[in-house]
Design an enzyme around this catalytic site. Structure first.
Site, PDB file in Angstrom:
ATOM      1  N   HIS A 120       8.133   6.101   6.230  1.00  0.00           N
ATOM      2  CA  HIS A 120       9.352   6.457   6.955  1.00  0.00           C
ATOM      3  C   HIS A 120      10.432   5.426   6.647  1.00  0.00           C
ATOM      4  O   HIS A 120      10.135   4.233   6.536  1.00  0.00           O
ATOM      5  CB  HIS A 120       9.105   6.474   8.465  1.00  0.00           C
ATOM      6  CG  HIS A 120       8.152   7.526   8.904  1.00  0.00           C
ATOM      7  ND1 HIS A 120       8.556   8.760   9.360  1.00  0.00           N
ATOM      8  CD2 HIS A 120       6.796   7.540   8.962  1.00  0.00           C
ATOM      9  CE1 HIS A 120       7.500   9.477   9.679  1.00  0.00           C
ATOM     10  NE2 HIS A 120       6.417   8.756   9.438  1.00  0.00           N
ATOM     11  N   LYS A 185     -12.334 -12.910  -5.820  1.00  0.00           N
ATOM     12  CA  LYS A 185     -12.871 -13.428  -7.073  1.00  0.00           C
ATOM     13  C   LYS A 185     -12.565 -12.448  -8.186  1.00  0.00           C
ATOM     14  O   LYS A 185     -12.130 -11.328  -7.938  1.00  0.00           O
ATOM     15  CB  LYS A 185     -14.381 -13.672  -6.972  1.00  0.00           C
ATOM     16  CG  LYS A 185     -15.228 -12.409  -6.852  1.00  0.00           C
ATOM     17  CD  LYS A 185     -16.705 -12.780  -6.807  1.00  0.00           C
ATOM     18  CE  LYS A 185     -17.586 -11.548  -6.753  1.00  0.00           C
ATOM     19  NZ  LYS A 185     -19.012 -11.894  -6.781  1.00  0.00           N
TER      20      LYS A 185
END
Length: 194
Positions: A120, A185
């Site tokens: 929106h 990682k």
């Protein structure tokens, strides 16, 4: 003013904005109703009855012999979703797809996936929308209950941890988690198996 068929989708592809008060938006409303109806029909079929796939094939206007989607399943714009081969979407996924979603080959999604491609406008939130396509690259793995926000690309072989909220692009081979998601990682590309 007269609008060509498909004009609303051109606006969505550009990121918007669109206004629900404009006549061109009726095409989007019609697609939302078509998509919601087909999802309701698919979800009303018992999960051990493979006939539910026919409703999803109609939704996406393609055979799903190389894609597996488990119900319950919700998608509001079937005409805005593209699948590669070997995609698996587990139950309870919600695809808010007006901005476009592309799943490349081998993507896996755990239960409860959420993808948003629409937002929106902050100041005119009741009538104006903006959009951002979501792309999920080859062999990415989306964990249980994760949320992918508009405009995000999930890299090849990346992993999105359960419950993560992804607001930015994820590099290839990265494992991300948290709210908002951050890199935990990096995976070794040499060890990846297709």
């Amino acid at each position: 003013m007269e609008y060509e068929n498909g004009y609303v989708y051109e606006l969505m592809d550009k990121g918007g904005p669109t206004k629900v008060t404009e006549p061109y938006f009726k095409e989007a409303v019609d697609e939302m109703m078509r998509a919601r109806t087909l999802c309701a029909k698919a979800n009303a079929v018992l999960p051990d009855d493979p006939s539910y796939v026919g409703y999803l094939e109609e939704l996406f206007d393609r055979k799903l012999d190389d894609v597996r989607i488990l119900t319950p399943f919700t998608c509001d714009f079937g005409n805005r979703v593209k699948f590669g081969k070997g995609v698996f979407i587990n139950h309870s996924a919600i695809l808010s797809a007006s901005g476009g979603i592309e799943f490349e080959d081998g993507v896996m999604a755990a239960p409860g996936l959420r993808i948003a491609t629409i937002n929106h406008d902050m100041y005119d939130r009741h009538t104006t929308y903006t959009y951002g396509k979501v792309t999920v690259r080859k062999n990415a793995w989306l964990g249980m209950g994760c949320t992918i926000c508009p405009g995000v690309t999930i890299g090849k072989y990346a992993v999105v941890a359960a419950g993560a909220v992804v607001t930015k692009d994820v590099p290839d081979h990265a494992v991300v988690g948290g709210v908002p998601a951050k890199i935990i990682k990096m995976l070794d590309p040499e060890q990846m198996k297709d």
